[in-house]
Enzyme design. Structure first.
Site, mmCIF file in Angstrom:
data_model
loop_
_atom_site.group_PDB
_atom_site.id
_atom_site.type_symbol
_atom_site.label_atom_id
_atom_site.label_comp_id
_atom_site.label_asym_id
_atom_site.label_seq_id
_atom_site.Cartn_x
_atom_site.Cartn_y
_atom_site.Cartn_z
ATOM 1 N N SER A 178 -26.103 -30.713 20.960
ATOM 2 C CA SER A 178 -26.731 -31.404 19.842
ATOM 3 C C SER A 178 -28.110 -31.904 20.282
ATOM 4 O O SER A 178 -28.897 -31.136 20.830
ATOM 5 C CB SER A 178 -25.822 -32.536 19.365
ATOM 6 O OG SER A 178 -26.121 -32.930 18.063
ATOM 7 N N ASP A 430 -21.196 -24.436 12.258
ATOM 8 C CA ASP A 430 -21.948 -25.658 12.512
ATOM 9 C C ASP A 430 -23.184 -25.738 11.620
ATOM 10 O O ASP A 430 -24.054 -24.870 11.688
ATOM 11 C CB ASP A 430 -22.369 -25.702 13.982
ATOM 12 C CG ASP A 430 -23.124 -26.971 14.339
ATOM 13 O OD1 ASP A 430 -23.098 -27.926 13.541
ATOM 14 O OD2 ASP A 430 -23.739 -27.000 15.421
ATOM 15 N N HIS A 455 -19.520 -27.609 15.785
ATOM 16 C CA HIS A 455 -20.578 -28.220 16.598
ATOM 17 C C HIS A 455 -20.216 -28.189 18.083
ATOM 18 O O HIS A 455 -19.237 -28.776 18.510
ATOM 19 C CB HIS A 455 -20.788 -29.654 16.118
ATOM 20 C CG HIS A 455 -22.124 -30.227 16.464
ATOM 21 N ND1 HIS A 455 -23.305 -29.556 16.279
ATOM 22 C CD2 HIS A 455 -22.470 -31.441 16.984
ATOM 23 C CE1 HIS A 455 -24.328 -30.319 16.650
ATOM 24 N NE2 HIS A 455 -23.832 -31.466 17.087
#
Length: 496
Positions: A178, A430, A455
């Protein structure tokens, strides 16, 4: 929602468009899987908690003020002879939480003879430059930038190599997911002499300015729900007007509060907007953590939670009251899977381990990632991206104005082909993949697509329910890492 800020651990996709799988990953169908991924459900995460003094300002000379940066270190499988250092570039939250949710590093440590280091990002967790006053005002927050964080990481790597016997002549590989994945990539770009390569998982480095359309994120969220059942996404799309109609009267507000089992009753139009934002954020979170097994990342959830949610949203053509009762059942999958919740709290959407204050400031300065919806290509109410409103909201909250083009100025946007040794992995499920690198740029800037991945699924611990696509992705990631390590030692031998 045009000015709403989502931490990167709250989710964006392209409906109906299949992202091509790189040839290298397809070829792995016949590749023997790395022995690291047999299954390690009981890998023990033993680490030491340490601190290092960091300058509050790495780029100015007026102050020598320092603070203590926290980091975790695990050296159970580390070998001084031919070993490596896997360095997790901490993101917007408590580093222990990220450590506990990055099982991939623990799974591959023995195979890579690796020391594991998890570095906490300044202004998060225990790494507060001004202690309790760190979030007092924009003057104290002035040093919360990606550049300062990268400098912290570089200084920490130098410190570790200087103070740990045997670490000096070892290759360091940056790993992150991320925002942490963005930092891992940027660390390799900015400090290539410090790290030999980077694994940037679910890193939306192109979710800036107009590099990608602002609507792609919410389109991907919608696609995830539509794939489960078209009636599911259509039910959600129709729910917004149902809420609007029901909330026109005091009796309707009371009914909504009771039907949704809200901890605090709805009393005005501002509450209704907060309700819709909260519900929207819940669907986004579900898309991000649509994992193939039970998990407790943002909230305790069942396997493939979107499928479970959509079981309650099979008919969009019902009355407003029935639709909202169905929405409550769907929301309860996310907020009450454990069965312990007495009511649903609109102020809670995920773990308290994430640092919302810090991320709100970052989003208002340099991490400006445009989001928008049109209600046609997605299942949400229309909200255009309004930079002026966003900027005004930021100024009202923090007394600062955003610089939407600064990140691309520093890190290059799409012009990154001069860099080397970065893996960009993205899951098709994602929402952040819409702003990620999904095609190879060069032979050493490579993209790995995980078809059944949400994710940064690849950074999570190996699990018996992992789809083959993530097992193959991890094997390819380890393959690249081993090559970087070999190249480092080959270069070292040539120098001597």
């Amino acid at each position: 929602m045009g000015s709403r800020v989502l931490p990167l651990f709250l989710g964006f996709m392209i409906p109906g468009v299949a992202i091509p799988v790189p040839l290298a990953l397809r070829a792995l169908n016949n590749l023997h899987l790395s022995t690291s991924f047999v299954s390690h459900p009981n890998v023990v995460m033993e680490y030491s908690i340490r601190y290092v003094q960091q300058k509050v300002d790495h780029f100015g000379f007026k102050t020598d003020k320092t603070f203590k940066q926290r980091y975790l270190i695990a050296d159970r499988h580390w070998k001084r002879d031919g070993g490596s250092i896997l360095f997790y570039t901490g993101n917007e939250g408590d580093i222990i939480w990220f450590c506990n949710n990055t099982g991939f590093m623990w799974d591959v440590a023995e195979e890579l003879k690796a020391m594991l280091v998890f570095a906490e990002h300044r202004y998060y967790g225990k790494s507060l430059p001004f202690g309790d006053s760190s979030f007092k005002d924009s003057r104290h927050l002035n040093f919360l930038t990606s550049e300062q964080a990268l400098a912290d990481f570089a200084e920490l790597i130098k410190y570790l190599k200087r103070t740990i016997p045997g670490a000096n002549n070892q290759p360091v590989i940056a790993v992150g997911g991320s925002y942490g994945g963005m930092l891992a990539a940027w660390l390799r770009m900015q400090y290539p002499h410090m790290v030999v390569g980077a694994l940037a998982a679910s890193a939306p480095i192109w979710q800036f300015e107009d590099i990608v359309p602002c609507g792609v994120f919410m389109e991907i969220v919608t696609t995830d729900f539509r794939k489960s059942d078209p009636a599911c996404s259509e039910s959600i799309r129709k729910s917004w007007e149902a809420i609007n109609r029901l909330s026109r009267t005091g009796a309707g507000l009371h009914w909504l509060s009771e039907a949704l089992h809200l901890c605090a009753p709805l009393t005005n139009t501002q509450d209704v907007q907060r309700l819709k934002d909260w519900i929207s954020e819940t669907w986004v979170n579900l898309a991000m953590v649509d994992y193939p097994y039970e998990s407790n990342f943002l909230q305790p959830l069942p396997a493939w939670p979107i499928k479970v949610v959509c079981q309650y949203l099979k008919n969009p053509n019902v009355s407003d009251t029935q639709l909202l009762q169905n929405i409550f059942q769907a929301l309860s999958v996310y907020y009450n899977y454990s069965g312990q919740a007495i009511c649903l709290n609109m102020s809670e959407t995920s773990t308290s381990s994430l640092g919302y204050l810090g991320w709100s400031y970052q989003a208002c300065t340099e991490m400006v990632m445009p989001l928008c919806t049109n209600g046609v290509d997605d299942m949400f109410e229309p909200h255009p991206w309004d930079l002026k409103k966003f900027s005004d909201d930021c100024f009202n909250q923090w007394g600062v104005k955003p610089r939407p083009s600064w990140i691309t100025t520093i890190y290059g946007g799409k012009n990154i082909s001069s860099h080397t040794n970065i893996i960009f992995s993205n899951g098709e499920l994602d929402p952040w993949s819409g702003g990620g690198v999904t095609k190879n740029i060069t032979d050493t800037l490579v993209a790995i697509i995980i078809q059944e991945g949400a994710h940064h699924l690849d950074l999570r611990a190996n699990n018996a329910f992992d789809p083959m696509s993530v097992q193959l992705a991890r094997s390819l990631e380890v393959k690249y890492m081993k090559q970087w390590i070999r190249d480092f030692y080959d270069s070292l031998r040539k120098k001597h």
